[in-house]
Enzyme design. Structure first.
Site, PDB file in Angstrom:
ATOM      1  N   CYS A 331       0.830  -1.202   0.000  1.00  9.65           N
ATOM      2  CA  CYS A 331       0.000   0.000   0.000  1.00  9.65           C
ATOM      3  C   CYS A 331       0.872   1.264   0.000  1.00  9.65           C
ATOM      4  CB  CYS A 331      -0.973  -0.035   1.175  1.00  9.65           C
ATOM      5  SG  CYS A 331      -2.386   1.078   0.989  1.00  9.65           S
ATOM      6  N   HIS A 428      -3.722  -5.721   1.163  1.00  5.85           N
ATOM      7  CA  HIS A 428      -3.459  -6.029   2.565  1.00  5.85           C
ATOM      8  C   HIS A 428      -4.011  -7.405   2.902  1.00  5.85           C
ATOM      9  CE1 HIS A 428      -2.119  -2.059   3.973  1.00  5.85           C
ATOM     10  NE2 HIS A 428      -3.066  -1.535   3.225  1.00  5.85           N
TER      11      HIS A 428
END
Length: 481
Positions: A331, A428
């Site tokens: 991310c 994630h």
């Protein structure tokens, strides 16, 4: 309406989240339909919910203890710090605004209706709701318009049990002091106390326990010894990820950024017997024997790029790659690995452009729309199906995206450098997926056979047994109204 009970603490990090999870599992094992609730949480470690929002990671774990999918009603107000003086305000799963800390007090009255609305929905759907407070009710300077502790307890008329952490010392003063500073109306909501994290022989605290009960007039619900397997549960605070040190094994180093977010990505790795996980603190160099360096998510990509450089980690990463070490950016960490991060609209701070680490030939532009979704994907290098979640602003593009890390419904995600040593992804939670974790670690010669979710579920059962053994769990559950 179902019944409800609230646990508040004499301070932050006294173990409320773990106790609520354990009580939720104990109630579930009794056949009770139970749900967790936290009116207001402050954490950059968020979970994506089944209804497409985000809540604190602790409430997601508590939902698992209840046998439920995480839902935004379980944590209707989530504060995600972006700077030392400001935070993003998430209400019922969606971003409402960003405010400075000193201005949040004026916003709270508008939020109480949302909090009570979510709470009422949970009480309607379940037999029991176990509520977790935030911080301490003794912070009476914050009592006006409070929605996290006594303000909520009074509005919902809930019985409160106060939790004290004896491991940090001074628990008698914490308990008696809380009673002393509370307004009589607030104090009347407290119907009992319990002592958490005791090490050694609990009988040594008998006199102190009796003193608290006598001085406060509160009923005691027991002394809970330290729960040794707590580290095996997903952590909400990065400092809580402290797996037992291993002398050997694949050395995975995670950089502890100043605004680190969604670091529960690391939890499954810390439990692998063939992995030595280091949560690298600021001021320390990346170890020369690191095999894999992970740059995790962050709430402030450009701010943490500057922070990373202040630690000299940018120089260490170049040396690590030169030695043949691998790097994974997740991310915000993926965004940092590119050539630049542009924020023309000031989404995360002052508008501007920050040079990236230049290890991936991609560039990122921050955009107002937030990607917030659970996804199913395929890890391209191994062909392994997996699922995870996205929770980010910004879009990344560039030549290295032609070598994607994963594909989500045939769409590419992330990027891999030409030499294969540097990877980035927006996904994630991948390491929680057993199949992906096994396949990814096999690339390092590590055999993984553990089932992560099953292991967490087993620890929750063990936690419930631990509470049943040491606390008056029937009395606590009977206190709910």
């Amino acid at each position: 309406m179902g019944r409800a009970l609230m646990l508040q603490g004499t301070g932050s990090n006294v173990g409320k989240s773990l106790l609520v999870a354990g009580l939720c599992r104990a109630a579930r094992l009794r056949g009770i339909s139970v749900a967790p609730f936290k009116p207001q949480n402050m954490s950059n470690n968020a979970a994506v919910t089944s209804d497409g929002g985000e809540i604190g990671r602790a409430q997601a774990l508590q939902a698992m203890a209840c046998g439920l999918a995480p839902h935004t009603d379980m944590n209707p107000v989530l504060l995600k710090p972006e700077t030392d003086v400001g935070a993003q305000v998430i209400v019922q799963g969606k971003r409402l605004t960003t405010v400075r800390a000193k201005d949040y007090a004026t916003l709270k009255p508008r939020l109480l209706d949302h909090v009570l609305e979510s709470f009422d929905r949970l009480r309607t759907a379940h037999d029991l709701v176990i509520v977790e407070g935030a911080g301490s009710p003794a912070e009476v300077n914050l009592r006006r318009n409070d929605i996290a502790n006594m303000g909520f307890a009074c509005a919902a008329d809930l019985p409160v049990v106060l939790v004290g952490d004896i491991d940090r010392g001074g628990v008698i003063a914490q308990m008696v002091g809380t009673k002393t500073v509370l307004d009589p109306r607030d104090s009347s909501q407290i119907e009992g106390f319990l002592i958490n994290r005791f090490r050694g022989d609990p009988s040594l605290f008998d006199d102190g326990y009796a003193l608290i009960a006598r001085t406060t007039g509160w009923r005691g619900f027991g002394v809970c010894p330290w729960f040794g397997d707590a580290w095996r549960l997903p952590a909400e605070d990065a400092l809580d990820i402290r797996p037992p040190r291993q002398a050997s094994g694949l050395h995975v180093v995670c950089l502890c950024l100043s605004r680190i977010a969604n670091f529960d990505d690391l939890d499954p790795l810390g439990q692998e017997p063939g992995i030595r996980l280091t949560m690298l603190q600021p001021g320390k160099a990346i170890p020369g024997d690191a095999d894999l360096v992970i740059i995790p998510g962050t709430k402030s990509t450009r701010g943490d790029l500057a922070f990373l450089r202040e630690q000299g980690w940018d120089i260490d990463l170049v040396a690590h790659r030169r030695r043949g070490g691998r790097i994974l950016g997740i991310c915000g960490g993926y965004q940092m690995l590119g050539r630049e991060v542009a924020d023309p609209d000031g989404i995360e701070g002052k508008p501007g452009v920050t040079p990236g680490l230049g290890m991936l030939d991609v560039s990122t532009v921050m955009t107002p729309d937030k990607r917030l979704t659970q996804v199913r994907a395929v890890h391209v290098p191994t062909g392994t199906p997996c699922h995870g979640y996205e929770i980010h602003v910004g879009r990344s593009a560039g030549p290295d995206c032609r070598r994607p890390f994963a594909r989500i419904e045939a769409q590419p995600d992330g990027a891999i450098s030409p030499d294969g040593l540097v990877e980035g992804t927006y996904l994630h939670g991948l390491f929680c997926e057993d199949g992906f974790r096994h396949a990814y670690l096999a690339g390092f010669g590590i055999a993984s056979h553990r089932g992560y979710d099953a292991a967490v579920d087993g620890v929750l059962d063990g936690l419930a047994r631990h509470l049943e053994l040491h606390l008056d769990v029937p009395g606590l559950l009977a206190l709910a109204r």
